[in-house]
Design a protein around this motif. Structure first.
Motif, PDB file in Angstrom:
ATOM      1  N   CYS A  42       5.514   2.888   1.328  1.00 52.35           N
ATOM      2  CA  CYS A  42       5.064   1.975   0.732  1.00 52.35           C
ATOM      3  C   CYS A  42       5.438   0.589   1.712  1.00 52.35           C
ATOM      4  N   VAL A  82       0.829  -1.199   0.036  1.00 52.83           N
ATOM      5  CA  VAL A  82      -0.126   0.174   0.017  1.00 52.83           C
ATOM      6  C   VAL A  82       1.004   1.292  -0.126  1.00 52.83           C
ATOM      7  N   GLU A  83       0.725   2.015  -1.042  1.00 55.06           N
ATOM      8  CA  GLU A  83       1.471   3.160  -1.308  1.00 55.06           C
ATOM      9  C   GLU A  83       0.782   4.491  -0.371  1.00 55.06           C
ATOM     10  N   SER A  84       1.525   5.525  -0.114  1.00 53.26           N
ATOM     11  CA  SER A  84       0.844   6.615   0.383  1.00 53.26           C
ATOM     12  C   SER A  84       1.833   7.885   0.262  1.00 53.26           C
ATOM     13  N   THR A  96       0.255   5.668  -6.537  1.00 56.44           N
ATOM     14  CA  THR A  96      -0.201   6.844  -5.932  1.00 56.44           C
ATOM     15  C   THR A  96       0.332   8.048  -6.908  1.00 56.44           C
TER      16      THR A  96
END
Length: 120
Positions: A22, A5-7, A114
């Motif tokens: 990540c 999960v990227e942010s 993202t």
């Protein structure tokens, strides 16, 4: 099952900075090399930076001196510090990881991406 999960993406002015993260989660036996890729509209996905489990790094020539890749193995998380951003850095950024989920199964995983947008 493994998830990346990227942010941290967003809109920034030229010359500004962003930090991407990540996070890998799930049944991870061992987390090997990880990397950041990006894909701009109408272009092929390209490697931005990569880091081994031991911390060795390599960068695309276009980001050397401006981007820094790092990882926290205790948290199964990788980062990309992006400074001096340029409009040509605008793209969807993806993380990628070489993950062993059992002692005999290994695969490459991708995050969902993202968006990074740099305005001039």
């Amino acid at each position: 099952q493994v998830q990346l999960v990227e942010s941290g993406g967003g809109l920034v002015q030229a010359g500004g900075s962003l930090r991407l993260s990540c996070a890998a989660s799930g049944s991870i036996f061992r987390l090997n090399a990880m990397g950041w890729y990006r894909q701009a509209p109408g272009k092929q996905r390209e490697l931005v930076a990569a880091i081994t489990s031991g911390g060795s790094t390599n960068y695309a020539d276009s980001v050397k001196g401006r981007f820094t890749i790092s990882r926290d193995n205790a948290k199964n998380t990788m980062y990309l510090q992006m400074n001096s951003l340029k409009p040509e850095d605008t793209a969807v950024y993806y993380c990628n990881a070489d993950i062993v989920t059992t002692p005999t199964y290994r695969n490459l995983y991708w995050g969902q991406g993202t968006q990074v947008t740099v305005s001039s």
